[in-house]
Scaffold this active site. Structure first.
Site, mmCIF file in Angstrom:
data_model
loop_
_atom_site.group_PDB
_atom_site.id
_atom_site.type_symbol
_atom_site.label_atom_id
_atom_site.label_comp_id
_atom_site.label_asym_id
_atom_site.label_seq_id
_atom_site.Cartn_x
_atom_site.Cartn_y
_atom_site.Cartn_z
ATOM 1 N N CYS A 183 0.794 -1.241 0.000
ATOM 2 C CA CYS A 183 0.000 0.000 0.000
ATOM 3 C C CYS A 183 0.819 1.280 0.000
ATOM 4 O O CYS A 183 0.280 2.368 -0.159
ATOM 5 C CB CYS A 183 -0.937 -0.014 1.195
ATOM 6 S SG CYS A 183 -1.906 -1.526 1.251
ATOM 7 N N HIS A 194 -2.759 8.223 6.352
ATOM 8 C CA HIS A 194 -3.058 6.974 5.648
ATOM 9 C C HIS A 194 -4.492 6.561 6.002
ATOM 10 O O HIS A 194 -5.265 6.229 5.125
ATOM 11 C CB HIS A 194 -2.038 5.905 6.043
ATOM 12 C CG HIS A 194 -2.161 4.638 5.266
ATOM 13 N ND1 HIS A 194 -2.227 4.618 3.894
ATOM 14 C CD2 HIS A 194 -2.241 3.335 5.663
ATOM 15 C CE1 HIS A 194 -2.343 3.357 3.477
ATOM 16 N NE2 HIS A 194 -2.361 2.570 4.524
ATOM 17 N N HIS A 206 -9.622 2.559 -0.513
ATOM 18 C CA HIS A 206 -8.179 2.345 -0.476
ATOM 19 C C HIS A 206 -7.764 1.800 -1.842
ATOM 20 O O HIS A 206 -8.103 0.675 -2.183
ATOM 21 C CB HIS A 206 -7.854 1.356 0.640
ATOM 22 C CG HIS A 206 -6.391 1.194 0.910
ATOM 23 N ND1 HIS A 206 -5.416 1.600 0.022
ATOM 24 C CD2 HIS A 206 -5.736 0.665 1.974
ATOM 25 C CE1 HIS A 206 -4.229 1.325 0.539
ATOM 26 N NE2 HIS A 206 -4.397 0.768 1.726
#
Lengths: 83, 351, 397
Positions: C158, C291, C326
């Site tokens: 990620c 995040h 995401h």
């Protein structure tokens, strides 16, 4: 109960790839995680899959795994209660 | 700052490196696939983490630890890995489960381990390295791009030593899948790859090779890494690209003693290397893919050979492509490409 | 003194818009893109909301200017759309490609096609076997935009596309490139939806980062790219400068493959090293695009790490994942674009769906759109599996 515990131990060895161990190495009431067998959060997720696949018991909240998977004994109790 | 190769660790189809018997005899494979000779992983990895690991992770982590041992280094300052395909076995396993079980009750482990940076992450945990951790995944240029990153970071003084390596695994299923798009020479041993270079295809390989690069030269140093470059396409042909690359290091082709080429026995690719015969007519030309097979990060295997040649002052007979004698081996160049794309040039010297 | 690095172009495609303007419009109008996936064929479509781009591959191909019938994965199509916007934004579509490179990130590459052909290979789909590997989408973008020199791909879960920005910046700092397109792309895939589902970290409702009752993330898809240029390369085109890339850093938690450590060591190191590199102090940071995935683990450790670094002076912060989901390999670059938009427009985008602070570490994000805030420096975080933690800082010029 005895049979269930034996079966559970065999399944734990298999799904968690504990190749070097025998069912005699897992004490029924000893903790499985951390100080016990040294299992971690990924193992807990694998055990959740096992519970649903083999026993049809769905565990929605991974946090509950902590108590259910404390030992083979607690797992067996949980299965007996929920099946 | 200069950049030295101070340690190497490798798991290859020819066995592990370092070992005293490495390349004494060539391991032969004739199934179209060259698989690694696996070391006893238990000697390197604790049983609890080991039990879940795929071959990709085991190879990667173990070769990295072998490399640190070889460099007498406990902990790298930074970790850089390279892989073109990533964790093939775990990816396939998760795809299999997903397909078979219709997206239900899937085991998380293969998914967790399917990320391309899984080897770099595992090495960080094992060595307690909290610093820079990177994974390059650009096909057959992956390793050189990782190597360049490490080189720049040491050269600039940002880091003192960096662990950098390339890992690739080939599985049965992936090999079968690859057969749909590329031809592979089955039934021809890797020892006869060059004799069979008038037909399509080559032999698949796998392996994991790690290097410990350092700004400090020591008694165990193999070589000095001088420069490297990757070019996706060659705007003015290979000759010009090679000459330009060497010129940027203030060298001419005559300065190069050994040239390691990515020749793989495939009639559709090997002609690309033809120009090197003329350009490096006094150099010792050599090749390596008959020893490790064709795989995305096989140039890490080539760098292992180059570094070992410079340290041992000896070119193994089984890699030579011509009979040119070299008295004093000072400079080695590695050049490889795939299907005229992702050309890479790596230059190193004795130290 | 190392050369300065400027951002001269941005491009983005996500569930809230097909270009920068559409994304910005959605951000300030609080329009999220999370809902039932209609194009991804999964048994979970009724239960797991996603940030899906509501277009077929054919429509995306048209948007990308690609002929139908080519072997572009959805990942490559999304990447090309955003990369082209970035390069056009920088005014470099028809010139300046000489010493231009590309560093692209992706986590699953052409998986969106691989999972369809898996065990079902036909002459029509076999080309997609080649387009599976991560490097393929990068090459497709490079070919389409006429980039032929340094073409590189990074994959670190990620945090991938912050790392591709860092990597490209490094190439400029070392005088190896004058200009570089950096960013990332990832399409929704059954592989990732089921993967995160097997980890039991997908929220069946809309994700609620930093909220007490947060229960996981929603996956999304998209791509975002930035054009970075050296001081010299941008001479004569100074009007194209959007901001300066002043700090970046990658660190590793070195704790666990998926879980982050209790004190958020990796996240703390990434942020503090990025700050150190930029020469700025904590007081200089005006906004943090966190995040903030909405998982129990991430948000808590990120909050702990932010508190460790900023003490009682935590600047306004928000997660924009409630808008886009995401987007994995694209997320770092997407949120970099959003950070730059915040910088340019003096706004802070709200952290949608937040109601109550976490018990263990009660930090309250920005919950309403803030306008007319002076923003000089923005910090953006991306943390990934394998403890791979990255932070980046953009500064007004």
């Amino acid at each position: 109960m005895e049979d269930l515990i034996k079966k559970l131990k065999e399944e734990i060895l298999e799904v968690l790839n504990l190749e070097d161990m025998d069912i005699e190495d897992i004490e029924t009431e000893a903790p499985l995680f951390n100080d016990g067998l040294g299992l971690d959060s990924i193992d807990a997720l694998e055990l959740i899959v096992l519970m649903e696949k083999e026993y049809g018991i769905k565990i929605d909240d991974p946090k509950k795994g902590k108590d259910i998977f404390y030992s083979v004994k607690t797992m067996a109790d949980f299965i007996t209660k929920n099946q | 700052m200069s950049v030295y190769i101070n340690g190497i660790g490798a798991i290859t189809p020819q066995g592990c490196f370092p070992s005293k018997d490495f390349l004494k005899e060539m391991n032969i494979f004739d199934t179209g696939r060259m698989t690694v000779v696996e070391p006893p992983y238990r000697d390197f990895i604790k049983p609890v983490p080991l039990r879940r690991m795929s071959k990709f992770i085991k190879m990667g982590l173990t070769s990295a630890l072998m490399c640190l041992n070889n460099a007498k280094n406990q902990k790298p300052d930074a970790i850089i890995t390279a892989t073109g395909l990533g964790a093939v076995e775990d990816t396939d396993k998760f795809l299999d489960n997903l397909t078979d079980d219709n997206e239900n009750l899937l085991n998380p482990t293969p998914f967790i381990q399917s990320t391309h940076n899984v080897v770099a992450a595992r090495i960080a945990i094992e060595t307690g390295c909290h610093d820079y951790n990177m994974t390059f995944v650009h096909k057959n240029a992956s390793f050189e791009q990782g190597l360049l990153d490490a080189y720049l970071k040491i050269n600039s003084g940002e880091y003192e030593n960096i662990l950098v390596g390339g890992t690739e695994e080939i599985t049965e299923a992936n090999y079968e899948l690859k057969k749909n798009v590329e031809f592979w020479k089955e039934g021809i041993g890797n020892d006869r790859l060059l004799e069979n270079n008038t037909t399509k295809g080559t032999i698949v390989g796998e392996g994991s090779v790690f290097f410990n690069l350092s700004q400090v030269k020591d008694s165990g140093s193999y070589a000095e890494l001088k420069s490297m470059k990757t070019l996706y396409k060659l705007p003015f042909g290979l000759n010009r690209a090679l000459v330009d690359f060497l010129a940027s290091a203030r060298l001419t082709p005559e300065d190069i003693d050994v040239v390691l080429l990515g020749i793989n026995g495939n009639v559709e690719e090997d002609f690309i290397y033809d120009t090197t015969n003329e350009l490096f007519k006094n150099s010792s030309l050599a090749w390596y893919k008959h020893l490790c097979g064709e795989y995305e990060t096989s140039s890490a295997f080539a760098l292992l050979l180059a570094a070992d040649i410079l340290k041992s002052k000896n070119i193994p007979e089984i890699i030579k492509l011509n009979d040119n004698k070299i008295e004093d081996i000072k400079n080695v160049l590695i050049y490889q490409q795939r299907f005229n794309r992702n050309h890479s040039f790596t230059f190193l010297s004795k130290c | 003194m190392p050369p300065k690095i400027y951002v001269t172009g941005i491009g983005v495609v996500s569930a809230i818009g097909l270009n920068v303007a559409e994304n910005f419009n959605s951000l300030i109008k609080l329009n999220h893109g999370i809902g039932k996936p209609e194009y991804l064929d999964t048994v979970h479509s009724d239960t797991l909301p996603c940030g899906e781009i509501k277009m077929t591959n054919l429509e995306l191909a048209r948007l990308a200017g690609i002929k139908i019938g080519t072997d572009f994965s959805r990942t490559a199509l999304l990447g090309l759309i955003a990369a082209r916007e970035a390069i056009e934004n920088a005014g470099l579509m028809n010139s300046g490609k000489n010493n231009m490179g590309i560093v692209s990130a992706t986590t699953v590459g052409g998986m969106d096609r691989t999972e369809l052909l898996y065990r079902n290979i036909t002459p029509e789909n076999r080309n997609f076997i080649i387009s599976h590997v991560c490097g393929d989408s990068t090459e497709k973008i490079a070919d389409s935009l006429g980039i032929s020199g340094f073409v590189s791909t990074i994959s670190t879960a990620c945090s991938s596309s912050i790392n591709s920005i860092m990597s490209g910046a490094g190439m400029i700092k070392n005088n190896l490139l004058d200009r570089v397109i950096v960013g990332g792309t990832d399409a929704l895939a059954k592989f990732t939806v089921n993967g995160f589902n097997s980890l039991m970290i997908l929220d069946k409702n809309h994700n609620r980062p930093f909220d007490r009752n947060r229960n996981g993330l929603n996956l999304g898809e998209g791509a975002a790219y930035l054009v970075l240029e050296s001081e010299d390369a941008v001479k004569g085109r100074e009007d194209k400068i959007l901001c300066e890339l002043t700090g970046y850093s990658n660190a590793n938690d070195a704790f666990h493959q998926t879980a982050s450590s209790e004190n958020g060591e990796g996240a703390y190191l990434a942020m503090s090293k990025a700050l150190e590199k930029s020469g700025l102090t904590i007081e200089d940071i005006d906004y943090i695009n966190v995040h903030g995935t909405g998982t129990l683990n991430n948000d808590l450790t990120e909050a702990i790490a932010i508190s460790r670094l900023f003490g009682n002076n935590i600047p306004p912060f928000s997660s924009t994942k409630p808008y886009t989901g995401h987007t994995l390999g694209a997320v770092g670059a997407t949120e970099s674009v959003f950070s730059i938009l915040a910088l340019q427009n003096s706004v802070v985008f709200p952290n949608l769906n937040f109601k109550e602070p976490m018990e263990e570490k009660p930090l309250t994000p920005v919950t309403e759109l803030m306008r007319n805030v002076e923003i000089r420096n923005v910090l953006s975080n991306s943390f990934g599996f394998g403890g791979n933690d990255s932070s980046i800082i953009f500064s007004a010029v």
